[in-house]
Write a protein that holds these residues in place. Structure first.
Motif, PDB file in Angstrom:
ATOM      1  N   PRO A   1       0.773  -1.245   0.000  1.00 61.02           N
ATOM      2  CA  PRO A   1       0.000   0.000   0.000  1.00 61.02           C
ATOM      3  C   PRO A   1       0.802   1.292   0.000  1.00 61.02           C
ATOM      4  O   PRO A   1       0.235   2.372  -0.162  1.00 61.02           O
ATOM      5  N   LEU A   2       2.114   1.226   0.201  1.00 62.47           N
ATOM      6  CA  LEU A   2       2.909   2.453   0.353  1.00 62.47           C
ATOM      7  C   LEU A   2       3.579   2.853  -0.960  1.00 62.47           C
ATOM      8  O   LEU A   2       3.874   2.009  -1.797  1.00 62.47           O
ATOM      9  N   ILE A   3       3.828   4.149  -1.108  1.00 60.46           N
ATOM     10  CA  ILE A   3       4.585   4.637  -2.256  1.00 60.46           C
ATOM     11  C   ILE A   3       6.066   4.392  -2.005  1.00 60.46           C
ATOM     12  O   ILE A   3       6.475   3.990  -0.914  1.00 60.46           O
ATOM     13  N   ASP A   4       6.896   4.625  -3.025  1.00 59.49           N
ATOM     14  CA  ASP A   4       8.340   4.471  -2.868  1.00 59.49           C
ATOM     15  C   ASP A   4       8.858   5.414  -1.785  1.00 59.49           C
ATOM     16  O   ASP A   4       8.215   6.419  -1.459  1.00 59.49           O
ATOM     17  N   ASP A   5      10.004   5.074  -1.231  1.00 61.46           N
ATOM     18  CA  ASP A   5      10.617   5.895  -0.183  1.00 61.46           C
ATOM     19  C   ASP A   5      10.912   7.288  -0.742  1.00 61.46           C
ATOM     20  O   ASP A   5      11.832   7.469  -1.544  1.00 61.46           O
ATOM     21  N   VAL A   6      10.133   8.262  -0.302  1.00 62.70           N
ATOM     22  CA  VAL A   6      10.213   9.620  -0.857  1.00 62.70           C
ATOM     23  C   VAL A   6      11.565  10.263  -0.564  1.00 62.70           C
ATOM     24  O   VAL A   6      12.160  10.910  -1.428  1.00 62.70           O
TER      25      VAL A   6
ATOM     26  N   GLU B   1      16.996   0.173  -4.664  1.00 60.86           N
ATOM     27  CA  GLU B   1      16.758  -1.149  -5.250  1.00 60.86           C
ATOM     28  C   GLU B   1      16.765  -2.234  -4.166  1.00 60.86           C
ATOM     29  O   GLU B   1      15.883  -3.101  -4.130  1.00 60.86           O
ATOM     30  N   ALA B   2      17.755  -2.180  -3.274  1.00 58.13           N
ATOM     31  CA  ALA B   2      17.846  -3.172  -2.198  1.00 58.13           C
ATOM     32  C   ALA B   2      16.661  -3.049  -1.250  1.00 58.13           C
ATOM     33  O   ALA B   2      16.091  -4.060  -0.814  1.00 58.13           O
ATOM     34  N   GLN B   3      16.266  -1.817  -0.940  1.00 57.42           N
ATOM     35  CA  GLN B   3      15.139  -1.597  -0.032  1.00 57.42           C
ATOM     36  C   GLN B   3      13.861  -2.175  -0.617  1.00 57.42           C
ATOM     37  O   GLN B   3      13.096  -2.849   0.085  1.00 57.42           O
ATOM     38  N   ALA B   4      13.626  -1.948  -1.903  1.00 53.88           N
ATOM     39  CA  ALA B   4      12.408  -2.468  -2.538  1.00 53.88           C
ATOM     40  C   ALA B   4      12.388  -3.994  -2.518  1.00 53.88           C
ATOM     41  O   ALA B   4      11.344  -4.616  -2.239  1.00 53.88           O
TER      42      ALA B   4
ATOM     43  N   LYS C   1      11.570  -1.626   9.389  1.00 55.96           N
ATOM     44  CA  LYS C   1      12.427  -2.782   9.650  1.00 55.96           C
ATOM     45  C   LYS C   1      13.521  -2.904   8.590  1.00 55.96           C
ATOM     46  O   LYS C   1      14.688  -3.159   8.915  1.00 55.96           O
ATOM     47  N   VAL C   2      13.153  -2.699   7.338  1.00 59.01           N
ATOM     48  CA  VAL C   2      14.142  -2.782   6.254  1.00 59.01           C
ATOM     49  C   VAL C   2      15.161  -1.658   6.384  1.00 59.01           C
ATOM     50  O   VAL C   2      16.370  -1.878   6.222  1.00 59.01           O
ATOM     51  N   LYS C   3      14.709  -0.452   6.696  1.00 58.24           N
ATOM     52  CA  LYS C   3      15.643   0.660   6.898  1.00 58.24           C
ATOM     53  C   LYS C   3      16.612   0.333   8.037  1.00 58.24           C
ATOM     54  O   LYS C   3      17.797   0.649   7.968  1.00 58.24           O
ATOM     55  N   ALA C   4      16.086  -0.297   9.101  1.00 59.94           N
ATOM     56  CA  ALA C   4      16.942  -0.680  10.222  1.00 59.94           C
ATOM     57  C   ALA C   4      17.988  -1.695   9.767  1.00 59.94           C
ATOM     58  O   ALA C   4      19.161  -1.604  10.141  1.00 59.94           O
ATOM     59  N   GLU C   5      17.575  -2.654   8.947  1.00 63.92           N
ATOM     60  CA  GLU C   5      18.520  -3.664   8.464  1.00 63.92           C
ATOM     61  C   GLU C   5      19.568  -3.057   7.530  1.00 63.92           C
ATOM     62  O   GLU C   5      20.661  -3.608   7.387  1.00 63.92           O
ATOM     63  N   LEU C   6      19.232  -1.916   6.920  1.00 63.74           N
ATOM     64  CA  LEU C   6      20.185  -1.228   6.060  1.00 63.74           C
ATOM     65  C   LEU C   6      21.069  -0.255   6.844  1.00 63.74           C
ATOM     66  O   LEU C   6      21.841   0.503   6.258  1.00 63.74           O
ATOM     67  N   GLY C   7      20.924  -0.254   8.198  1.00 64.11           N
ATOM     68  CA  GLY C   7      21.846   0.513   9.025  1.00 64.11           C
ATOM     69  C   GLY C   7      21.303   1.760   9.686  1.00 64.11           C
ATOM     70  O   GLY C   7      22.059   2.482  10.334  1.00 64.11           O
ATOM     71  N   ASP C   8      19.999   2.038   9.580  1.00 63.60           N
ATOM     72  CA  ASP C   8      19.421   3.237  10.179  1.00 63.60           C
ATOM     73  C   ASP C   8      19.012   2.937  11.625  1.00 63.60           C
ATOM     74  O   ASP C   8      18.054   2.196  11.870  1.00 63.60           O
TER      75      ASP C   8
END
Length: 202
Positions: free
Chosen positions: A37-42, A94-97, A132-139
């Motif tokens: 349901p969400l748009i791409d990370d703005v 790309e990795a986040q998606a 959760k994905v942002k956290a796994e990418l280091g945030d």
């Protein structure tokens, strides 16, 4: 009688009465996950687009005939930096998606997903996936948000207890396990009999 207080109401619930648990299917929710349901990370997309515009402008600046050697080298360094930023952000987006799609699919196959579907928590689950994905990418800030949402969505044993959710026993799996255990015991007993016969001899 004085000091006793008013009599209890006939329909009043007892405070220590057991609250019924919501049973979730042990096999998880069946079927395809809901549409994302969400748009791409703005934020990431905007940063990438700004870096791309900067790189385009710097490429044009390099075409200026009046630049000295030192100026041209400075512009080239900035261009290299902007292009590197575009590459990194492209890879990140790309990795986040890809990670979001994978986690989204996995979560909607869990027992908790059956409750989310009944409650209409599609966007809440999507927000958890994004954090959760942002956290796994280091945030690190994203990891705090993800933990809070995990509690609200019943993704930890304590959170499930607070929500009064429990995973129903998988009776089919239990019966299958029981049959397997009985079969193993039977094989062991037969082997013992064979061993004892071999020791005893004819």
């Amino acid at each position: 009688m004085g000091g006793m207080g008013p009599p209890p109401k006939p329909n009043a619930r007892r405070r220590n009465a057991q609250v019924a648990m919501t049973r979730l299917p042990a096999g998880g929710r069946q079927g395809e996950p809901p549409k994302w349901p969400l748009i791409d990370d703005v934020v990431a997309t905007a940063k990438r687009d700004m870096a791309r515009r900067q790189a385009d402008e710097l490429e044009l600046a390099l075409l200026e005939p009046d630049l000295t050697g030192r100026q041209r080298a400075a512009v080239q360094r900035k261009l290299d930096g902007a292009q590197a930023t575009v590459t990194v952000l492209d890879k990140q987006i790309e990795a986040q998606a890809a990670l979001e799609a994978e986690l989204w699919r996995d979560l909607w196959a869990t027992p908790q997903a059956a409750a989310w579907e009944r409650l209409g928590w599609t966007r809440e689950v999507a927000q958890y996936v994004r954090w959760k994905v942002k956290a796994e990418l280091g945030d690190l800030d994203a990891s705090k948000e993800a933990r809070q949402l995990a509690d609200r969505l019943g993704l930890t044993p304590l959170a499930m207890l607070r929500l009064r959710w429990e995973v129903a026993a998988d009776e089919v799996a239990e019966q299958r396990q029981e049959r397997t255990t009985r079969a193993k015991k039977s094989v062991r007993q037969r082997l013992k009999v064979v061993d004892s016969d071999a020791v005893a001899g004819p």
